[in-house]
Motif scaffolding. Structure first.
Motif, PDB file in Angstrom:
ATOM      1  N   ASP A   1       0.809  -1.223   0.000  1.00  0.00           N
ATOM      2  CA  ASP A   1       0.000   0.000   0.000  1.00  0.00           C
ATOM      3  C   ASP A   1       0.845   1.278   0.000  1.00  0.00           C
ATOM      4  O   ASP A   1       0.306   2.379   0.044  1.00  0.00           O
ATOM      5  CB  ASP A   1      -0.939   0.010   1.210  1.00  0.00           C
ATOM      6  N   ILE A   2       2.160   1.123  -0.051  1.00  0.00           N
ATOM      7  CA  ILE A   2       3.062   2.282  -0.057  1.00  0.00           C
ATOM      8  C   ILE A   2       3.422   2.635  -1.495  1.00  0.00           C
ATOM      9  O   ILE A   2       3.927   1.799  -2.248  1.00  0.00           O
ATOM     10  CB  ILE A   2       4.330   2.002   0.767  1.00  0.00           C
ATOM     11  N   GLU A   3       3.159   3.883  -1.860  1.00  0.00           N
ATOM     12  CA  GLU A   3       3.485   4.377  -3.198  1.00  0.00           C
ATOM     13  C   GLU A   3       4.919   4.868  -3.275  1.00  0.00           C
ATOM     14  O   GLU A   3       5.641   4.568  -4.215  1.00  0.00           O
ATOM     15  CB  GLU A   3       2.528   5.523  -3.567  1.00  0.00           C
ATOM     16  N   LYS A   4       5.344   5.658  -2.269  1.00  0.00           N
ATOM     17  CA  LYS A   4       6.658   6.291  -2.328  1.00  0.00           C
ATOM     18  C   LYS A   4       7.164   6.587  -0.922  1.00  0.00           C
ATOM     19  O   LYS A   4       6.396   6.942  -0.035  1.00  0.00           O
ATOM     20  CB  LYS A   4       6.522   7.588  -3.120  1.00  0.00           C
ATOM     21  N   ILE A   5       8.466   6.438  -0.746  1.00  0.00           N
ATOM     22  CA  ILE A   5       9.115   6.818   0.509  1.00  0.00           C
ATOM     23  C   ILE A   5      10.157   7.873   0.185  1.00  0.00           C
ATOM     24  O   ILE A   5      11.049   7.651  -0.629  1.00  0.00           O
ATOM     25  CB  ILE A   5       9.784   5.612   1.199  1.00  0.00           C
ATOM     26  N   GLY A   6      10.003   9.030   0.800  1.00  0.00           N
ATOM     27  CA  GLY A   6      10.954  10.133   0.637  1.00  0.00           C
ATOM     28  C   GLY A   6      11.015  10.862   1.960  1.00  0.00           C
ATOM     29  O   GLY A   6      11.121  10.241   3.009  1.00  0.00           O
ATOM     30  N   ASP A   7      10.884  12.188   1.919  1.00  0.00           N
ATOM     31  CA  ASP A   7      10.809  12.955   3.167  1.00  0.00           C
ATOM     32  C   ASP A   7       9.578  12.550   3.954  1.00  0.00           C
ATOM     33  O   ASP A   7       9.544  12.624   5.173  1.00  0.00           O
ATOM     34  CB  ASP A   7      10.753  14.455   2.877  1.00  0.00           C
ATOM     35  N   LYS A   8       8.542  12.143   3.219  1.00  0.00           N
ATOM     36  CA  LYS A   8       7.300  11.627   3.800  1.00  0.00           C
ATOM     37  C   LYS A   8       6.990  10.303   3.115  1.00  0.00           C
ATOM     38  O   LYS A   8       7.528  10.014   2.059  1.00  0.00           O
ATOM     39  CB  LYS A   8       6.150  12.606   3.573  1.00  0.00           C
TER      40      LYS A   8
END
Length: 79
Positions: A59-66
């Protein structure tokens, strides 16, 4: 988790999490692991004063600062 992204658990803890509508839904407070399979089972979010919810890696699209999810806050699994 959203492509070939790698992060350490320490980097994820405390990160703010946004749902698919870019609404802030909580912060990462824990990560559940399957040690035998070396996989992340779910990420635990604090979504209220005492409420917690679970997010599956898929369910995670992207990991960055958030952390940005593919799902809305209404679709989260409540703890």
């Amino acid at each position: 988790m959203g492509g070939e992204t790698t992060s350490t658990a320490k980097e994820l803890l405390g990160k703010e999490v946004l749902d698919a509508n870019a609404k802030v839904i909580g912060k990462v407070v824990d990560i559940h692991l399957d040690i035998d399979k070396a996989t992340v089972l779910n990420i635990v979010l604090k979504t209220g004063l005492v409420k917690k919810s679970y997010v599956l890696p898929r369910d995670i699209e992207k990991i960055g600062d958030k952390i940005v999810l593919r799902i809305t806050g209404d679709e989260l699994r409540k703890a």
